[in-house]
Design a protein around this motif. Structure first.
Motif, PDB file in Angstrom:
ATOM      1  N   LEU A 215       7.662  -0.889   2.378  1.00  0.00           N
ATOM      2  CA  LEU A 215       7.768  -1.764   3.553  1.00  0.00           C
ATOM      3  C   LEU A 215       7.721  -0.953   4.837  1.00  0.00           C
ATOM      4  N   MET A 216       8.458   0.145   4.879  1.00  0.00           N
ATOM      5  CA  MET A 216       8.462   0.977   6.084  1.00  0.00           C
ATOM      6  C   MET A 216       7.085   1.566   6.349  1.00  0.00           C
ATOM      7  N   VAL A 217       6.424   2.052   5.300  1.00  0.00           N
ATOM      8  CA  VAL A 217       5.096   2.644   5.466  1.00  0.00           C
ATOM      9  C   VAL A 217       4.091   1.592   5.930  1.00  0.00           C
ATOM     10  N   SER A 218       4.185   0.387   5.378  1.00  0.00           N
ATOM     11  CA  SER A 218       3.249  -0.665   5.779  1.00  0.00           C
ATOM     12  C   SER A 218       3.439  -1.042   7.240  1.00  0.00           C
ATOM     13  N   ILE A 219       4.695  -1.104   7.708  1.00  0.00           N
ATOM     14  CA  ILE A 219       4.949  -1.437   9.109  1.00  0.00           C
ATOM     15  C   ILE A 219       4.456  -0.316  10.024  1.00  0.00           C
ATOM     16  N   LEU A 220       4.746   0.928   9.661  1.00  0.00           N
ATOM     17  CA  LEU A 220       4.283   2.055  10.476  1.00  0.00           C
ATOM     18  C   LEU A 220       2.761   2.130  10.508  1.00  0.00           C
ATOM     19  N   SER A 221       2.126   1.918   9.358  1.00  0.00           N
ATOM     20  CA  SER A 221       0.666   1.984   9.297  1.00  0.00           C
ATOM     21  C   SER A 221       0.045   0.857  10.100  1.00  0.00           C
TER      22      SER A 221
END
Length: 291
Positions: A215-221
């Protein structure tokens, strides 16, 4: 001195810096988006006029803005899943016990992230060259006709996505690798004793345990890919025929090419609203999956 006062003494300088260099500029930009701030206002503030929401209305009636938004959404929809897949795949390979020279590969995969964008863009422009590029040379060896990567409207955005994917996937790879290392080995050992294969271990252990990291990676990306600017600016300057103009590139031209700073500020807040809504959607979907 009590603990609460001591805490404020420690965080006070940081909050002051954030307020002066973040919140005040954001507030100033919001006010600017409601004016016709341009090069004439720069010369004399008496030329500045309050126009309300006119900048926003005119932007929504500008075809180039919608084309830039479409290009950006295309970049996000295609680039974010590819970036996450490449980052997760590289992290799984580096986390595997069978992989040797992990430090070397970790450095090699992360090196593009900290490499100068202009330097690697020059190399990629050569790789993507229609006549002399190594990519087209490889396609010719496979019997495929050369592709005009950076001058064909149909291929310019895929070329930029490929470049951005190579440039940025190493950052997410490090985050995924940290998430993989936090999963207890006991879970895999117990699953192996129960007869679970590699795919079953990934599906029922690795994937669920990586949920918060994913979830964090998807938001940052998503946030990073919505702010696409440097890649088209260096590689194609928004061409050919505006096929790689992003919202941020459009904002740059409005603000620093045409000096319509009020309109440029309005573009920034429209982009912020879109990113905010997409982030809320991601959080809601993540809560629904967890439930």
């Amino acid at each position: 001195m009590n603990s609460q006062r001591a805490a404020w003494c420690f965080v006070g300088p940081a909050l002051l810096v954030i307020g002066v260099f973040f919140f005040l500029p954001v507030l100033a930009a919001l006010v600017m988006s409601l004016t016709d701030f341009d090069i004439y206002a720069l010369a004399d503030l008496r030329n500045l006029r309050f126009v309300g929401l006119r900048n926003y209305v005119e932007l929504l009636q500008t075809p180039l803005f919608w084309q830039a938004l479409g290009n950006t959404l295309y970049f996000v929809v295609v680039g974010v899943p590819l970036s996450i897949a490449a980052s997760l795949g590289a992290a799984l390979l580096l986390h595997s016990r069978l992989t040797r020279f992990k430090g070397l590969f970790r450095t090699a995969f992360f090196a593009p992230v900290v490499t100068s964008l202009v330097a690697v863009a020059v190399i990629w422009r050569y790789l993507l060259h229609t006549r002399y590029g190594m990519i087209n040379h490889g396609l010719e060896l496979m019997g495929i006709s050369p592709v005009d990567w950076l001058n064909d409207p149909h291929w310019a955005m895929p070329a930029i996505i490929l470049f951005a994917l190579w440039k940025n996937f190493g950052y997410n790879m490090i985050i995924f690798l940290a998430g993989l290392q936090s999963i207890p080995d006991d879970l895999y050992e117990a699953a192996g004793l129960d007869g679970a294969g590699v795919w079953q271990q990934f599906r029922y252990i690795t994937w669920p345990m990586l949920g918060p990291t994913l979830l964090m990676v998807s938001i940052l990306s998503m946030s990073a890919y919505f702010q696409l600017f440097a890649e088209p600016y260096v590689m194609t300057q928004g061409g050919p025929v505006q096929s790689t103009v992003s919202v941020l590139y459009f904002m740059y031209e409005q603000g620093f090419k045409w000096w319509n700073l009020g309109a440029a500020s309005a573009v920034a807040f429209i982009l912020f609203a879109i990113m905010f809504c997409v982030t809320l959607l991601q959080l809601r979907v993540a809560r629904g999956v967890d439930a």
